[in-house]
Design an enzyme around this catalytic site. Structure first.
Site, PDB file in Angstrom:
ATOM      1  N   THR A 210      19.561  -0.245  28.911  1.00 29.34           N
ATOM      2  CA  THR A 210      19.617   0.821  29.782  1.00 29.34           C
ATOM      3  C   THR A 210      19.544   0.522  31.340  1.00 29.34           C
ATOM      4  O   THR A 210      19.105  -0.766  31.697  1.00 29.34           O
ATOM      5  CB  THR A 210      18.477   1.783  29.818  1.00 29.34           C
ATOM      6  OG1 THR A 210      18.538   2.529  28.773  1.00 29.34           O
ATOM      7  CG2 THR A 210      18.382   2.927  30.870  1.00 29.34           C
TER       8      THR A 210
ATOM      9  N   LYS B 292      18.987  -2.521  38.086  1.00 27.99           N
ATOM     10  CA  LYS B 292      19.080  -3.431  36.762  1.00 27.99           C
ATOM     11  C   LYS B 292      20.370  -3.123  36.026  1.00 27.99           C
ATOM     12  O   LYS B 292      20.826  -2.164  35.605  1.00 27.99           O
ATOM     13  CB  LYS B 292      17.900  -2.794  35.936  1.00 27.99           C
ATOM     14  CG  LYS B 292      17.859  -3.684  34.642  1.00 27.99           C
ATOM     15  CD  LYS B 292      16.490  -3.241  33.709  1.00 27.99           C
ATOM     16  CE  LYS B 292      17.078  -2.700  32.352  1.00 27.99           C
ATOM     17  NZ  LYS B 292      18.049  -3.156  31.683  1.00 27.99           N
TER      18      LYS B 292
ATOM     19  N   LEU C 119      12.776  -0.224  32.000  1.00 28.52           N
ATOM     20  CA  LEU C 119      14.109   0.160  31.453  1.00 28.52           C
ATOM     21  C   LEU C 119      14.403  -0.636  30.425  1.00 28.52           C
ATOM     22  O   LEU C 119      13.967  -1.562  30.402  1.00 28.52           O
ATOM     23  CB  LEU C 119      15.215   0.383  32.584  1.00 28.52           C
ATOM     24  CG  LEU C 119      15.066   1.112  33.805  1.00 28.52           C
ATOM     25  CD1 LEU C 119      16.131   1.045  34.702  1.00 28.52           C
ATOM     26  CD2 LEU C 119      15.074   2.745  33.482  1.00 28.52           C
ATOM     27  N   ASP C 120      14.868   0.355  29.049  1.00 31.47           N
ATOM     28  CA  ASP C 120      15.393  -0.442  28.153  1.00 31.47           C
ATOM     29  C   ASP C 120      16.187  -1.440  28.487  1.00 31.47           C
ATOM     30  O   ASP C 120      17.178  -1.684  29.193  1.00 31.47           O
ATOM     31  CB  ASP C 120      16.061   0.568  26.885  1.00 31.47           C
ATOM     32  CG  ASP C 120      15.008   1.659  26.562  1.00 31.47           C
ATOM     33  OD1 ASP C 120      13.664   1.450  26.769  1.00 31.47           O
ATOM     34  OD2 ASP C 120      15.369   2.718  26.270  1.00 31.47           O
ATOM     35  N   TYR C 121      16.232  -2.561  27.387  1.00 26.66           N
ATOM     36  CA  TYR C 121      17.301  -3.651  27.425  1.00 26.66           C
ATOM     37  C   TYR C 121      18.512  -3.172  28.081  1.00 26.66           C
ATOM     38  O   TYR C 121      19.381  -3.782  28.546  1.00 26.66           O
ATOM     39  CB  TYR C 121      17.101  -4.436  26.139  1.00 26.66           C
ATOM     40  CG  TYR C 121      18.178  -5.694  26.311  1.00 26.66           C
ATOM     41  CD1 TYR C 121      17.802  -6.752  26.851  1.00 26.66           C
ATOM     42  CD2 TYR C 121      19.206  -5.717  25.299  1.00 26.66           C
ATOM     43  CE1 TYR C 121      18.309  -7.781  26.868  1.00 26.66           C
ATOM     44  CE2 TYR C 121      19.920  -6.840  25.288  1.00 26.66           C
ATOM     45  CZ  TYR C 121      19.740  -7.805  25.834  1.00 26.66           C
ATOM     46  OH  TYR C 121      20.294  -8.965  25.837  1.00 26.66           O
TER      47      TYR C 121
END
Length: 245
Positions: free
Chosen positions: A105, A67, A101-103
């Protein structure tokens, strides 16, 4: 013949636990008949509907995805931001991310259409290690890192012990690169842990999930998991889960 809730989970509609709730609530039909009891088994020829929509029984698929930053870990976003599934335009199955996963990260994220598999990996008892590399502001003292290793109090409770290693530091820029392994999956957990010791995260990447690594993938690239890897992940989650049950 398979249990109804397992068929629903495998179709990617919901986790098995949520599927059981849908059955109890009378939102599931088999061959036109409302089913409210658990334990019912269905065959491939049976027509299964969830909330009046017939489910399509897909073959399970499993992907490892790198990602990029600035991508949201969901199927689609109301704000129009790029979602992880946008990187899978040729995949006909209804895949979704396992956890998130965070935006901001980057790193390793699993996607599948197998709700049962996803639920197994995300269960709190599974305790599968997730390894992150964080670039943080400031250079932490050893005692600060020990707080993370012992578990640190956040607003939603104390974290489980973490494995922490300083990889490098830059005295001139006053930054440090830290490797941290956790098995919990709370919202923005790694970032909040470093904030709690006074060293905010400037950049964060997940490099490993259990035994899986990014293996040379570039941001935005993906590969299918092998059947052996899927089997290993199931075994790992069930083995750790048994130890903690």
């Amino acid at each position: 013949m398979e249990r109804l809730q397992k068929v629903i989970a495998r179709a990617g509609i919901a986790s098995r636990r949520k599927a059981e709730d849908l059955i109890r609530e009378g939102k599931v039909k088999v061959n036109g008949k409302v089913i409210t009891e658990l334990g019912v088994k269905v065959s491939p020829s049976d027509r299964v509907e969830v909330e009046e929509v017939q489910i399509e029984r897909e073959e399970p698929v499993y992907f490892l995805f790198y990602k990029p930053r600035g991508v949201i870990s969901t199927v689609k976003d109301e704000k129009g931001r790029k979602a992880v599934t946008d990187f899978f335009p040729d995949i006909k199955e209804r895949i979704f991310p396992v956890g998130r996963l965070d935006y901001d990260t980057s790193g390793l994220l699993l996607l599948t259409n197998d709700g049962d598999f996803a639920n197994l990996l995300m269960h709190p008892r599974s305790e599968i290690d997730k390894v992150y590399v964080a670039k943080i502001e400031g250079i932490p003292q050893r005692e600060a890192l020990r707080k993370l290793e012992r578990g640190i109090k956040l607003e939603d409770g104390k974290t489980a012990p973490a494995k922490v290693k300083m990889l490098s530091s830059d005295k001139k820029k006053q930054t440090a690169i830290i490797e941290i392994a956790i098995h919990e999956g709370r919202n923005r957990q790694v970032r909040r842990m470093f904030e709690a010791i006074g060293h905010p995260v400037a950049k964060l990447k997940r490099e490993r999930y259990g035994f899986l690594t990014l293996g040379g993938l570039k941001a935005g690239e993906m590969r299918e998991l092998t059947p052996h890897e899927v089997k290993q992940l199931r075994a790992l989650a069930m083995e750790v889960g048994k130890k903690n049950s």
